[in-house]
Design an enzyme around this catalytic site. Structure first.
Site, short mmCIF file in Angstrom:
data_model
loop_
_atom_site.label_atom_id
_atom_site.label_comp_id
_atom_site.label_asym_id
_atom_site.label_seq_id
_atom_site.Cartn_x
_atom_site.Cartn_y
_atom_site.Cartn_z
CG HIS A 96 -7.29 -1.05 -2.38
ND1 HIS A 96 -6.03 -1.58 -2.62
CD2 HIS A 96 -7.54 -0.18 -3.41
CE1 HIS A 96 -5.54 -1.05 -3.73
NE2 HIS A 96 -6.43 -0.22 -4.23
CG ASP A 152 -9.32 1.19 -7.47
OD1 ASP A 152 -8.35 1.20 -6.68
OD2 ASP A 152 -9.23 0.74 -8.63
CG HIS A 210 -6.88 -3.86 -6.95
ND1 HIS A 210 -8.15 -3.33 -6.97
CD2 HIS A 210 -6.04 -2.79 -7.01
CE1 HIS A 210 -8.09 -2.01 -7.02
NE2 HIS A 210 -6.81 -1.66 -7.04
NE ARG A 251 -6.93 4.27 -9.97
CZ ARG A 251 -6.89 4.38 -8.64
NH1 ARG A 251 -6.51 3.36 -7.90
NH2 ARG A 251 -7.20 5.52 -8.06
#
Length: 332
Positions: A132, A134, A290, A304
């Site tokens: 995917h 983000d 990723h 994150r």
């Protein structure tokens, strides 16, 4: 011919390209991002870092002392110094909770559930389904993301990134032209269902005036142009891309299935990173996908921060990475 360098003012620090097409690593832990933030030429260093990340897709730093507030500052400045809109701030994830001691602009990436694994009981047996980019479901999605891992299993838990530049370049000229100008629906109902199960409200707004409401659905170009590099990149992903608007349902399903396999099965356009405690990865979500590797049972946790960029667009006058760098396109 030696590959071009995009290090700029970072060239005085030891580094190496992790793979030919994606990833650069700074292996020496004396290279601290906290020091870059405090340096007299900080703006130039961070602007060059943003440029490097946009060219190489993802950049890795070893054993960092960067704290969470500095992580937020760095994510903000990466986007600001590379020209993002003034209205784009740090993202607030739809299911970030107000009660988090880290704040709503920090996503806790944990193996026990939450943002990283909202449907933990519905996992596929195929690891390739995790690819995917983000928050591509937002009208204004991410430019840069920074992840610092602080809790790790002894073995396992690697993350893989794939280059959207190289994924585009591997397509035939006719297929590239077919995809250019098409648009796709991106959706994250998975987070809406999670919020309903947990009895929490969807964050609103989420870091930009365009990112509002509880319908986590938007439309983006299938091929987009990165404003920092000017390169074309494939911009669909297994996690959030649901339908190509201009095609019939059957055609859309076939095309998306092909592109998903194109990314997940070409290991030579990917980089795999084995984390160590307090390592940091910075990546450009406009040009990478990723996926985590769930091959462990121990706890794996990190923090994150995601910056918002511009609305995705396709510039028909933009060029591909291989075309600009003079790299030979592989022949099928």
């Amino acid at each position: 011919m030696a590959p071009p360098s995009f290090l700029g003012s970072l060239s005085s620090f030891e580094s190496y390209d992790t793979t030919p097409h994606v990833g650069t690593t700074f292996p020496d832990k004396s290279v601290q991002l906290s020091k870059l933030l405090a340096a007299p030429d900080s703006d130039q260093l961070i602007k060059d870092l943003a440029t490097l990340v946009s060219h190489r897709g993802v950049v890795f730093f070893t054993d960092q002392d960067l704290d969470i507030e500095q992580q937020k500052v760095l994510a903000t400045r990466l986007g600001e110094l590379s020209g993002k809109p003034k209205t784009s701030k740090l993202h607030k994830h739809p299911i970030s909770e107000e009660t988090s001691e880290l704040g709503t602009e920090v996503s806790v990436i944990s193996s026990v559930g939450g943002i990283a694994r909202p449907d933990i009981t519905e996992r596929s047996t195929r690891a390739s389904t995790g690819w995917h980019s983000d928050i591509s479901f937002e009208p204004v999605p991410s430019d840069y993301a920074i992840l610092k891992i602080h809790t790790l299993p002894e073995v396992g838990g690697d993350t893989l990134w794939a280059s959207g530049y190289e994924a585009y370049d591997r397509l035939s000229p006719v297929y590239k032209k077919f995809l250019e100008g098409l648009t796709a629906v991106h959706n994250a109902d998975v987070f809406t269902r999670y919020a309903e199960r947990k009895g929490i409200k969807i964050q609103d707004p989420r870091g930009a005036p365009e990112n509002t409401g509880s319908d986590l659905t938007t439309i983006h170009p299938v091929v987009r142009t990165n404003p920092v590099t000017g390169f074309k990149s494939l911009y669909v992903n297994r996690g959030f891309t649901k339908r190509i608007v201009e095609l019939t349902l059957d055609e859309s399903t076939d095309v998306l299935n092909y592109l998903e396999h194109h990314v997940s099965e070409n290991h030579d356009l990917q980089v795999r990173y084995r984390w160590r405690k307090n390592d940091i990865a910075i990546w450009d979500n406009r040009v990478t996908l990723h996926t985590a590797t769930f091959d462990y049972e121990a706890l794996r946790t990190g923090n994150r921060v995601v910056s918002l960029g511009e609305k995705p667009y396709f510039d028909p006058n933009s060029k591909s990475r291989r075309e600009v760098l003079g790299l030979k396109v592989p022949v099928a």
